[in-house]
Design a protein around this motif. Structure first.
Motif, short mmCIF file in Angstrom:
data_model
loop_
_atom_site.label_atom_id
_atom_site.label_comp_id
_atom_site.label_asym_id
_atom_site.label_seq_id
_atom_site.Cartn_x
_atom_site.Cartn_y
_atom_site.Cartn_z
N GLU A 124 0.72 -1.37 -0.02
CA GLU A 124 -0.16 -0.01 0.00
C GLU A 124 0.85 1.23 -0.04
O GLU A 124 1.94 1.35 0.41
N ARG A 125 0.43 2.13 -0.59
CA ARG A 125 1.09 3.62 -0.73
C ARG A 125 0.00 4.60 -0.27
O ARG A 125 -1.11 4.38 -0.45
N TRP A 126 0.42 5.65 0.54
CA TRP A 126 -0.68 6.54 0.94
C TRP A 126 0.10 8.27 1.09
O TRP A 126 1.20 8.34 1.05
N GLU A 127 -0.77 9.06 0.93
CA GLU A 127 -0.60 10.44 1.26
C GLU A 127 -1.70 11.18 2.13
O GLU A 127 -2.65 10.93 1.94
N VAL A 128 -1.27 12.14 3.10
CA VAL A 128 -2.03 12.85 3.78
C VAL A 128 -1.90 14.15 3.16
O VAL A 128 -0.97 14.64 2.77
N VAL A 129 -3.11 14.69 2.75
CA VAL A 129 -3.14 16.13 2.17
C VAL A 129 -4.19 16.73 2.95
O VAL A 129 -5.51 16.64 2.70
N GLY A 130 -3.84 17.66 3.98
CA GLY A 130 -4.82 18.16 4.66
C GLY A 130 -5.61 17.38 5.55
O GLY A 130 -4.99 16.53 6.43
N ARG A 131 -6.91 17.35 5.39
CA ARG A 131 -7.86 16.58 6.09
C ARG A 131 -8.23 15.19 5.31
O ARG A 131 -9.22 14.66 5.76
N THR A 132 -7.31 14.88 4.37
CA THR A 132 -7.37 13.61 3.39
C THR A 132 -6.57 13.07 3.58
O THR A 132 -5.25 13.26 3.29
N VAL A 133 -6.62 11.57 3.61
CA VAL A 133 -5.68 10.64 3.38
C VAL A 133 -5.97 9.84 2.08
O VAL A 133 -7.20 9.10 2.05
N TYR A 134 -5.14 9.77 0.87
CA TYR A 134 -5.49 9.20 -0.36
C TYR A 134 -4.49 8.01 -0.18
O TYR A 134 -3.47 7.81 0.43
N GLN A 135 -5.26 6.62 -0.58
CA GLN A 135 -4.45 5.27 -0.17
C GLN A 135 -4.57 4.40 -1.24
O GLN A 135 -5.69 4.22 -1.59
N THR A 136 -3.65 3.80 -1.82
CA THR A 136 -3.89 2.69 -2.82
C THR A 136 -4.56 1.32 -2.13
O THR A 136 -4.24 1.22 -0.91
N VAL A 137 -5.12 0.68 -2.94
CA VAL A 137 -5.57 -0.67 -2.34
C VAL A 137 -5.20 -1.77 -3.28
O VAL A 137 -6.15 -2.34 -4.05
N PRO A 138 -3.84 -2.08 -3.30
CA PRO A 138 -3.40 -3.12 -4.15
C PRO A 138 -3.73 -4.60 -4.03
O PRO A 138 -3.70 -5.42 -5.00
N VAL A 139 -4.37 -4.95 -2.60
CA VAL A 139 -4.70 -6.26 -2.45
C VAL A 139 -6.11 -6.22 -1.83
O VAL A 139 -6.65 -7.24 -1.32
N GLY A 140 -7.02 -5.15 -2.22
CA GLY A 140 -8.39 -5.04 -1.89
C GLY A 140 -8.54 -4.51 -0.45
O GLY A 140 -7.69 -4.59 0.46
N VAL A 141 -9.77 -3.82 -0.13
CA VAL A 141 -10.06 -3.26 0.83
C VAL A 141 -10.29 -3.98 2.24
O VAL A 141 -9.60 -3.56 3.08
N ARG A 142 -10.51 -5.24 2.22
CA ARG A 142 -10.61 -6.21 3.28
C ARG A 142 -9.18 -6.58 3.92
O ARG A 142 -9.02 -6.99 4.99
N ASN A 143 -8.13 -6.43 2.98
CA ASN A 143 -6.83 -6.50 3.16
C ASN A 143 -5.85 -5.38 3.60
O ASN A 143 -4.68 -5.83 3.75
N LEU A 144 -6.53 -4.48 4.00
CA LEU A 144 -5.71 -3.15 4.01
C LEU A 144 -4.80 -3.38 5.26
O LEU A 144 -5.29 -3.79 6.26
N LYS A 145 -3.49 -3.07 5.24
CA LYS A 145 -2.79 -3.02 6.45
C LYS A 145 -3.02 -1.72 7.12
O LYS A 145 -3.07 -1.58 8.44
N LEU A 146 -3.19 -0.60 6.40
CA LEU A 146 -3.37 0.75 6.81
C LEU A 146 -5.14 1.04 6.86
O LEU A 146 -5.50 1.63 5.97
N SER A 147 -5.73 0.34 7.80
CA SER A 147 -7.10 0.09 7.82
C SER A 147 -7.78 1.65 8.35
O SER A 147 -6.90 2.27 9.12
N HIS A 148 -8.98 1.60 8.24
CA HIS A 148 -9.73 2.94 8.97
C HIS A 148 -9.37 2.81 10.34
O HIS A 148 -8.82 3.96 10.84
N ALA A 149 -9.44 1.61 11.19
CA ALA A 149 -9.29 1.61 12.61
C ALA A 149 -7.56 2.27 12.87
O ALA A 149 -7.33 2.98 13.79
N VAL A 150 -6.69 1.88 12.14
CA VAL A 150 -5.23 2.17 12.27
C VAL A 150 -5.27 3.79 12.09
O VAL A 150 -4.47 4.34 12.61
N LEU A 151 -5.83 4.10 10.99
CA LEU A 151 -5.79 5.58 10.45
C LEU A 151 -6.10 6.29 11.68
O LEU A 151 -5.63 7.44 12.44
#
Length: 176
Positions: A124-151
């Motif tokens: 996964e790759r990500w970037e914080v821009v102000g009040r927004t986090v853009y994040q790539t989802v290379p292996v599907g949303v259910r398998n994210l390491k940088l999950s909503h809870a982690v954020l």
């Protein structure tokens, strides 16, 4: 806020049997709070509306939802202009893959972002821009390491996540 077009994002609704908020009810509730021309997208708590003089609209909406449904529903608001900036602001180095967008309740502290940068979430790759986090989802949303809870935990701010298709569809609802 007279005449301002607003986007409301309800957090974690309609994902299971117990946290149901029908979109027709949301439209009616927003109307009761003074919103005009309320439109919703999908069943996941995305509403676009004209807001009149509405002091503490977020707090009033959260209170009305809790009263009606018996559970807390955090709400994130963005103006139409802020939404358009998000919809056109995905960093180029992330835009070649599927992307999700986390809408944050506040700008995270730089120290918290640094802690997040220290986590290995590859591929996964990500970037914080102000009040927004853009994040790539290379292996599907259910398998994210940088999950909503982690954020939320690491950044110390509330977050609600939408996929890129939803971000674009809400932008289309806003027009212009």
């Amino acid at each position: 806020m007279t005449g301002m077009t607003t986007v409301a994002l309800l957090h974690a609704i309609n994902l299971g049997a117990k946290r149901q908020v029908p979109m027709a009810d949301l439209r009616a509730l927003l109307g009761d709070l003074g919103a005009r021309d309320v439109r919703t997208y999908l069943q996941s708590g995305n509403a676009v509306f004209g807001a009149g003089e509405a002091p503490d609209l977020r707090g009033r909406l959260e209170g009305a939802l809790a009263e009606r449904y018996g559970f807390p529903v955090p709400v994130t608001l963005r103006t139409a202009e802020e939404w358009r900036e998000v919809a056109t602001g995905c960093p180029e180095h992330l835009s070649t893959e599927a992307v999700t967008v986390a809408f944050l309740g506040a700008v995270p502290h730089a120290d918290a972002v640094a802690v997040l940068r220290g986590r290995d979430v590859r591929p996964e790759r990500w970037e914080v821009v102000g009040r927004t986090v853009y994040q790539t989802v290379p292996v599907g949303v259910r398998n994210l390491k940088l999950s909503h809870a982690v954020l939320e935990r690491v950044l110390g701010v509330s977050a609600t996540v939408r996929n890129w298709r939803t971000v674009q569809a809400v932008a289309a609802l806003l027009g212009g």
